[in-house]
Design a protein around this motif. Structure first.
Motif, PDB file in Angstrom:
ATOM      1  N   ASP A   1       0.706  21.890  -3.042  1.00 55.54           N
ATOM      2  CA  ASP A   1      -0.266  21.500  -4.267  1.00 55.54           C
ATOM      3  C   ASP A   1       0.370  21.261  -5.628  1.00 55.54           C
ATOM      4  O   ASP A   1       1.454  21.845  -5.939  1.00 55.54           O
ATOM      5  CB  ASP A   1      -1.027  22.985  -4.481  1.00 55.54           C
ATOM      6  CG  ASP A   1      -2.395  22.739  -5.183  1.00 55.54           C
ATOM      7  OD1 ASP A   1      -2.870  21.696  -5.135  1.00 55.54           O
ATOM      8  OD2 ASP A   1      -2.548  23.625  -6.035  1.00 55.54           O
ATOM      9  N   GLY A   2      -0.121  20.347  -6.120  1.00 55.97           N
ATOM     10  CA  GLY A   2       0.446  19.889  -7.430  1.00 55.97           C
ATOM     11  C   GLY A   2       1.492  18.878  -7.434  1.00 55.97           C
ATOM     12  O   GLY A   2       2.287  18.522  -8.340  1.00 55.97           O
ATOM     13  N   VAL A   3       1.802  18.398  -5.951  1.00 55.08           N
ATOM     14  CA  VAL A   3       2.895  17.589  -6.130  1.00 55.08           C
ATOM     15  C   VAL A   3       2.586  16.389  -5.086  1.00 55.08           C
ATOM     16  O   VAL A   3       1.760  16.863  -3.952  1.00 55.08           O
ATOM     17  CB  VAL A   3       4.067  18.195  -5.429  1.00 55.08           C
ATOM     18  CG1 VAL A   3       5.154  17.192  -5.013  1.00 55.08           C
ATOM     19  CG2 VAL A   3       4.517  19.287  -5.997  1.00 55.08           C
ATOM     20  N   ILE A   4       2.805  15.053  -5.428  1.00 57.06           N
ATOM     21  CA  ILE A   4       2.434  13.922  -4.565  1.00 57.06           C
ATOM     22  C   ILE A   4       3.925  13.208  -4.474  1.00 57.06           C
ATOM     23  O   ILE A   4       4.424  12.684  -5.449  1.00 57.06           O
ATOM     24  CB  ILE A   4       1.458  13.014  -5.284  1.00 57.06           C
ATOM     25  CG1 ILE A   4       0.012  13.759  -5.184  1.00 57.06           C
ATOM     26  CG2 ILE A   4       1.393  11.664  -4.498  1.00 57.06           C
ATOM     27  CD1 ILE A   4      -0.938  13.017  -5.828  1.00 57.06           C
ATOM     28  N   GLU A   5       4.072  12.756  -3.339  1.00 55.75           N
ATOM     29  CA  GLU A   5       5.259  11.999  -3.038  1.00 55.75           C
ATOM     30  C   GLU A   5       4.747  10.871  -2.272  1.00 55.75           C
ATOM     31  O   GLU A   5       4.023  10.798  -1.469  1.00 55.75           O
ATOM     32  CB  GLU A   5       6.501  12.583  -2.219  1.00 55.75           C
ATOM     33  CG  GLU A   5       6.981  13.811  -2.657  1.00 55.75           C
ATOM     34  CD  GLU A   5       7.918  14.752  -2.006  1.00 55.75           C
ATOM     35  OE1 GLU A   5       8.058  14.445  -0.783  1.00 55.75           O
ATOM     36  OE2 GLU A   5       8.826  15.288  -2.626  1.00 55.75           O
ATOM     37  N   PHE A   6       5.185   9.676  -2.691  1.00 54.12           N
ATOM     38  CA  PHE A   6       4.722   8.449  -2.094  1.00 54.12           C
ATOM     39  C   PHE A   6       5.842   7.242  -2.010  1.00 54.12           C
ATOM     40  O   PHE A   6       6.726   7.289  -2.968  1.00 54.12           O
ATOM     41  CB  PHE A   6       3.401   7.681  -2.554  1.00 54.12           C
ATOM     42  CG  PHE A   6       3.443   7.275  -3.929  1.00 54.12           C
ATOM     43  CD1 PHE A   6       3.500   5.914  -4.002  1.00 54.12           C
ATOM     44  CD2 PHE A   6       3.591   8.146  -5.159  1.00 54.12           C
ATOM     45  CE1 PHE A   6       3.508   5.294  -5.266  1.00 54.12           C
ATOM     46  CE2 PHE A   6       3.509   7.349  -6.242  1.00 54.12           C
ATOM     47  CZ  PHE A   6       3.484   6.134  -6.516  1.00 54.12           C
ATOM     48  N   CYS A   7       5.877   6.311  -1.184  1.00 48.77           N
ATOM     49  CA  CYS A   7       6.627   5.155  -1.172  1.00 48.77           C
ATOM     50  C   CYS A   7       5.920   3.893  -1.066  1.00 48.77           C
ATOM     51  O   CYS A   7       4.716   4.066  -0.272  1.00 48.77           O
ATOM     52  CB  CYS A   7       7.597   5.465  -0.091  1.00 48.77           C
ATOM     53  SG  CYS A   7       7.241   5.285   1.530  1.00 48.77           S
ATOM     54  N   VAL A   8       6.193   3.079  -1.472  1.00 45.01           N
ATOM     55  CA  VAL A   8       5.716   1.681  -1.174  1.00 45.01           C
ATOM     56  C   VAL A   8       6.998   0.651  -0.723  1.00 45.01           C
ATOM     57  O   VAL A   8       8.107   0.606  -1.226  1.00 45.01           O
ATOM     58  CB  VAL A   8       4.937   1.211  -2.743  1.00 45.01           C
ATOM     59  CG1 VAL A   8       3.706   1.930  -2.837  1.00 45.01           C
ATOM     60  CG2 VAL A   8       5.956   0.982  -3.802  1.00 45.01           C
ATOM     61  N   LEU A   9       6.309  -0.517  -0.323  1.00 42.09           N
ATOM     62  CA  LEU A   9       7.466  -1.526   0.051  1.00 42.09           C
ATOM     63  C   LEU A   9       7.054  -2.593  -1.124  1.00 42.09           C
ATOM     64  O   LEU A   9       5.979  -3.069  -1.489  1.00 42.09           O
ATOM     65  CB  LEU A   9       7.010  -2.223   1.459  1.00 42.09           C
ATOM     66  CG  LEU A   9       7.826  -3.337   1.894  1.00 42.09           C
ATOM     67  CD1 LEU A   9       9.269  -2.770   2.143  1.00 42.09           C
ATOM     68  CD2 LEU A   9       7.311  -3.912   3.186  1.00 42.09           C
TER      69      LEU A   9
ATOM     70  N   ARG B   1       0.771  -1.248  -0.078  1.00 44.07           N
ATOM     71  CA  ARG B   1      -0.048   0.075  -0.013  1.00 44.07           C
ATOM     72  C   ARG B   1       0.975   1.362   0.087  1.00 44.07           C
ATOM     73  O   ARG B   1       1.707   1.493   0.650  1.00 44.07           O
ATOM     74  CB  ARG B   1      -0.870  -0.051   1.221  1.00 44.07           C
ATOM     75  CG  ARG B   1      -1.974   1.176   1.107  1.00 44.07           C
ATOM     76  CD  ARG B   1      -2.953   0.716   2.314  1.00 44.07           C
ATOM     77  NE  ARG B   1      -3.870   1.720   2.143  1.00 44.07           N
ATOM     78  CZ  ARG B   1      -5.187   1.527   2.839  1.00 44.07           C
ATOM     79  NH1 ARG B   1      -5.115   0.699   3.800  1.00 44.07           N
ATOM     80  NH2 ARG B   1      -6.231   2.380   2.610  1.00 44.07           N
ATOM     81  N   PRO B   2       0.386   2.416  -0.845  1.00 44.40           N
ATOM     82  CA  PRO B   2       1.501   3.285  -0.715  1.00 44.40           C
ATOM     83  C   PRO B   2       1.065   4.008   0.410  1.00 44.40           C
ATOM     84  O   PRO B   2       0.093   4.544   0.867  1.00 44.40           O
ATOM     85  CB  PRO B   2       0.677   4.424  -2.030  1.00 44.40           C
ATOM     86  CG  PRO B   2      -0.581   3.710  -2.199  1.00 44.40           C
ATOM     87  CD  PRO B   2      -0.640   2.196  -1.871  1.00 44.40           C
ATOM     88  N   HIS B   3       2.252   4.945   0.907  1.00 47.82           N
ATOM     89  CA  HIS B   3       2.261   6.071   1.994  1.00 47.82           C
ATOM     90  C   HIS B   3       2.354   7.278   1.278  1.00 47.82           C
ATOM     91  O   HIS B   3       3.321   7.352   0.802  1.00 47.82           O
ATOM     92  CB  HIS B   3       3.487   5.469   2.923  1.00 47.82           C
ATOM     93  CG  HIS B   3       3.092   4.133   3.538  1.00 47.82           C
ATOM     94  ND1 HIS B   3       2.597   4.113   4.812  1.00 47.82           N
ATOM     95  CD2 HIS B   3       3.716   3.044   3.171  1.00 47.82           C
ATOM     96  CE1 HIS B   3       2.725   2.713   4.949  1.00 47.82           C
ATOM     97  NE2 HIS B   3       3.284   2.120   3.948  1.00 47.82           N
TER      98      HIS B   3
END
Length: 159
Positions: free
Chosen positions: A122-130, A114-116
C-alpha cells in the motif's frame, strides 16, 4: 468490468486536453475554452487503482503514469530540462536525475509504451515502460511512493 476510480480517490483529476487545435470558426464564436494545463504535466494526483479497462483502454491512472514516464524519458534523452519533473521526484531522485544526465541516445523524440504496473504494498507503485528510441528500444522503470500531498518518484532505472 473495471470501474473508474472514485472521486474521493482521485481529487482534481481532469481529462487531458484535446490534441487537435481548435478550428478558426470555434475561436471566433467563442466556443473554445483555454486548455487546462496546456504545456504542463497532469501529474498532480495518481489514482489509487491501476489496470486496464475491460475494452483494453488505458485508465486515467495509466495515462498519468505514462505521462510521467514520457517526461522522464525526454529528460534522460536530453530533450527536456530536468526541472520539468522536479516536483514529481524526491530530492534524492532529482539529484540522481541531474547526475545521470543523458542516458538515452535517440535520433528522434523517445516514445513510451503502456505502463506495466505492480503494487508491492500500500502506498507504493512500481512500473516500467518500453521506450521506443528508433532502432533500439530501452526500458525505464520508476518507483512511486505516496507523499503527504501527492505521489513522488523515489527511484528510477533505465536499461
Amino acid at each position: 468490468m473495471s470501474r473508474p476510480p472514485c472521486r474521493a480517490c482521485v481529487p482534481g483529476l481532469r481529462p487531458p486536453p484535446s490534441a487537435d487545435p481548435p478550428y478558426d470558426d470555434d475561436r471566433r464564436a467563442g466556443r473554445v475554452a483555454p486548455p487546462a494545463g496546456q504545456g504542463a504535466l497532469a501529474l498532480a494526483h495518481l489514482p489509487a487503482r491501476t489496470g486496464p479497462y475491460a475494452r483494453g483502454d488505458a485508465t486515467p491512472g495509466e495515462r498519468v503514469l505514462r505521462g510521467l514516464a514520457q517526461a522522464m524519458a525526454e529528460v534522460l534523452a536530453g530533450r527536456r530540462p530536468a526541472g520539468v519533473v522536479a516536483g514529481r521526484l524526491t530530492e534524492q531522485a532529482y539529484g540522481e536525475l541531474l547526475r545521470a544526465g543523458r542516458m538515452i541516445s535517440s535520433p528522434r523524440q523517445p516514445l513510451v509504451g503502456r505502463p506495466h504496473v505492480a503494487r508491492p504494498r500500500d502506498g507504493v507503485i512500481e512500473f516500467c515502460v518500453l521506450v521506443h528510441c528508433g532502432e533500439r528500444s530501452r526500458v525505464l522503470a520508476l518507483r512511486l511512493e505516496r507523499g503527504r500531498r501527492h505521489w513522488l518518484c523515489t527511484d528510477f532505472e533505465t536499461a
